[in-house]
Enzyme design. Structure first.
Site, PDB file in Angstrom:
ATOM      1  N   HIS A   1       3.661   2.485 -11.728  1.00 20.08           N
ATOM      2  CA  HIS A   1       2.496   1.600 -11.591  1.00 20.08           C
ATOM      3  C   HIS A   1       2.290   0.795 -12.882  1.00 20.08           C
ATOM      4  O   HIS A   1       2.005  -0.400 -12.840  1.00 20.08           O
ATOM      5  CB  HIS A   1       1.215   2.424 -11.362  1.00 20.08           C
ATOM      6  CG  HIS A   1       1.189   3.218 -10.088  1.00 20.08           C
ATOM      7  ND1 HIS A   1       0.923   4.573 -10.055  1.00 20.08           N
ATOM      8  CD2 HIS A   1       1.390   2.853  -8.801  1.00 20.08           C
ATOM      9  CE1 HIS A   1       0.933   4.990  -8.808  1.00 20.08           C
ATOM     10  NE2 HIS A   1       1.231   3.977  -8.026  1.00 20.08           N
TER      11      HIS A   1
ATOM     12  N   LYS B   1      -6.660  10.180   2.744  1.00 22.50           N
ATOM     13  CA  LYS B   1      -5.873  11.202   2.045  1.00 22.50           C
ATOM     14  C   LYS B   1      -6.790  12.065   1.179  1.00 22.50           C
ATOM     15  O   LYS B   1      -7.747  11.552   0.597  1.00 22.50           O
ATOM     16  CB  LYS B   1      -4.867  10.534   1.092  1.00 22.50           C
ATOM     17  CG  LYS B   1      -3.820   9.671   1.752  1.00 22.50           C
ATOM     18  CD  LYS B   1      -2.902   9.105   0.667  1.00 22.50           C
ATOM     19  CE  LYS B   1      -2.152   7.888   1.108  1.00 22.50           C
ATOM     20  NZ  LYS B   1      -1.499   7.177   0.009  1.00 22.50           N
TER      21      LYS B   1
ATOM     22  N   ARG C   1       9.707  -0.226  -4.051  1.00 25.87           N
ATOM     23  CA  ARG C   1      10.686   0.637  -4.703  1.00 25.87           C
ATOM     24  C   ARG C   1      12.036   0.583  -4.005  1.00 25.87           C
ATOM     25  O   ARG C   1      13.077   0.474  -4.618  1.00 25.87           O
ATOM     26  CB  ARG C   1      10.194   2.093  -4.704  1.00 25.87           C
ATOM     27  CG  ARG C   1       9.087   2.338  -5.686  1.00 25.87           C
ATOM     28  CD  ARG C   1       8.434   3.655  -5.433  1.00 25.87           C
ATOM     29  NE  ARG C   1       7.863   3.676  -4.088  1.00 25.87           N
ATOM     30  CZ  ARG C   1       6.996   4.578  -3.652  1.00 25.87           C
ATOM     31  NH1 ARG C   1       6.628   5.558  -4.443  1.00 25.87           N
ATOM     32  NH2 ARG C   1       6.516   4.523  -2.431  1.00 25.87           N
TER      33      ARG C   1
ATOM     34  N   SER D   1       3.374   8.934  -6.833  1.00 27.63           N
ATOM     35  CA  SER D   1       2.307   9.872  -7.217  1.00 27.63           C
ATOM     36  C   SER D   1       2.517  11.208  -6.505  1.00 27.63           C
ATOM     37  O   SER D   1       2.205  12.268  -7.046  1.00 27.63           O
ATOM     38  CB  SER D   1       0.942   9.300  -6.843  1.00 27.63           C
ATOM     39  OG  SER D   1       0.727   8.095  -7.525  1.00 27.63           O
TER      40      SER D   1
HETATM   41  O1  PNS Z   1      -1.161   3.369  -3.182  1.00 30.25           O
HETATM   42  P1  PNS Z   1      -1.239   3.222  -1.694  1.00 30.25           P
HETATM   43  O2  PNS Z   1      -1.929   4.420  -1.087  1.00 30.25           O
HETATM   44  O3  PNS Z   1       0.109   2.941  -1.087  1.00 30.25           O
HETATM   45  O4  PNS Z   1      -2.190   1.919  -1.404  1.00 30.25           O
HETATM   46  C1  PNS Z   1      -2.469   1.518  -0.070  1.00 30.25           C
HETATM   47  C2  PNS Z   1      -3.538   0.398  -0.026  1.00 30.25           C
HETATM   48  C3  PNS Z   1      -4.726   0.749  -0.881  1.00 30.25           C
HETATM   49  C4  PNS Z   1      -2.945  -0.901  -0.523  1.00 30.25           C
HETATM   50  C5  PNS Z   1      -3.942   0.202   1.465  1.00 30.25           C
HETATM   51  O5  PNS Z   1      -4.149   1.447   2.058  1.00 30.25           O
HETATM   52  C6  PNS Z   1      -5.213  -0.620   1.645  1.00 30.25           C
HETATM   53  O6  PNS Z   1      -5.252  -1.784   1.338  1.00 30.25           O
HETATM   54  N1  PNS Z   1      -6.283   0.035   2.148  1.00 30.25           N
HETATM   55  C7  PNS Z   1      -7.587  -0.577   2.316  1.00 30.25           C
HETATM   56  C8  PNS Z   1      -7.951  -0.684   3.777  1.00 30.25           C
HETATM   57  C9  PNS Z   1      -7.297  -1.902   4.399  1.00 30.25           C
HETATM   58  O7  PNS Z   1      -7.545  -3.030   4.023  1.00 30.25           O
HETATM   59  N2  PNS Z   1      -6.442  -1.661   5.395  1.00 30.25           N
HETATM   60  C10 PNS Z   1      -5.777  -2.681   6.123  1.00 30.25           C
HETATM   61  C11 PNS Z   1      -4.353  -2.785   5.772  1.00 30.25           C
HETATM   62  S1  PNS Z   1      -3.471  -3.037   7.252  1.00 30.25           S
END
Ligand code: PNS
Length: 160
Positions: free
Chosen positions: A17, A41, A90, A128
């Protein structure tokens, strides 16, 4: 002024990150690293703990801020006037999920673009989840995360 959001769970933040943050800070006028607060989660660290850890690590970049958000990323992007979402890729395994999120977000808010940065090769295996798994068995995590946050991670597993 180009303002970008680097959203994620950051539970905990890793060298992968941090590599994306450092590179993004060179590409955009302002980068907001934002911790997702409403994830389904179960997190190791609270949102406040994650924000504070990240703040300590990115303090050296004048154009990087740290925040958290709740709800949809598109609504949050609108609320802080950001034009770009940054995500790290990645490997090909990330691609399908990331493409789906990026396309959905763009349908919802066409003026918001997602920029993908390919993770540096030395961190392409890192997540993570891997850090938590290693730490839970008392493994060496010094190659995954900065030394300042190692005691915080260790403390979490001592309490479990
Ligand atoms: O580090 P992560 O868990 O891969 O991040 C995922 C993240 C935060 C980018 C994604 O879950 C997100 O944007 N969540 C907010 C809810 C949202 O907007 N969902 C619609 C996406 S289809």
């Amino acid at each position: 002024m180009k303002k970008a959001i680097y959203p994620g769970s950051f539970d905990p933040i890793t060298f992968g990150h941090l590599d994306i943050i450092e590179r993004s800070a060179k590409l955009f006028d302002e980068v907001v690293v934002s911790v997702l607060a409403n994830s389904s989660k179960t997190a190791l660290f609270s949102v406040a703990e994650r924000v504070s850890m990240i703040q300590e690590l990115v303090g050296k970049y004048p154009n990087v801020a740290v925040d958290s958000f709740d709800g949809l990323l598109v609504d949050y992007a609108k609320s802080i006037d950001a034009q770009v979402i940054i995500r790290g890729l990645r490997a090909v395994t990330d691609f399908e999920y990331e493409l789906q999120i990026a396309q959905t977000n763009r349908v919802e808010l066409p003026e918001l673009d997602t920029v993908f940065l390919t993770t540096s090769l030395n961190y392409s295996y890192l997540s993570s989840t891997i850090v938590r798994e290693f730490a839970s068995y008392g493994g060496d995590i010094s190659v995954f995360v900065p030394e300042q946050i190692i005691p915080l991670i260790r403390a979490k597993y001592k309490k479990l």
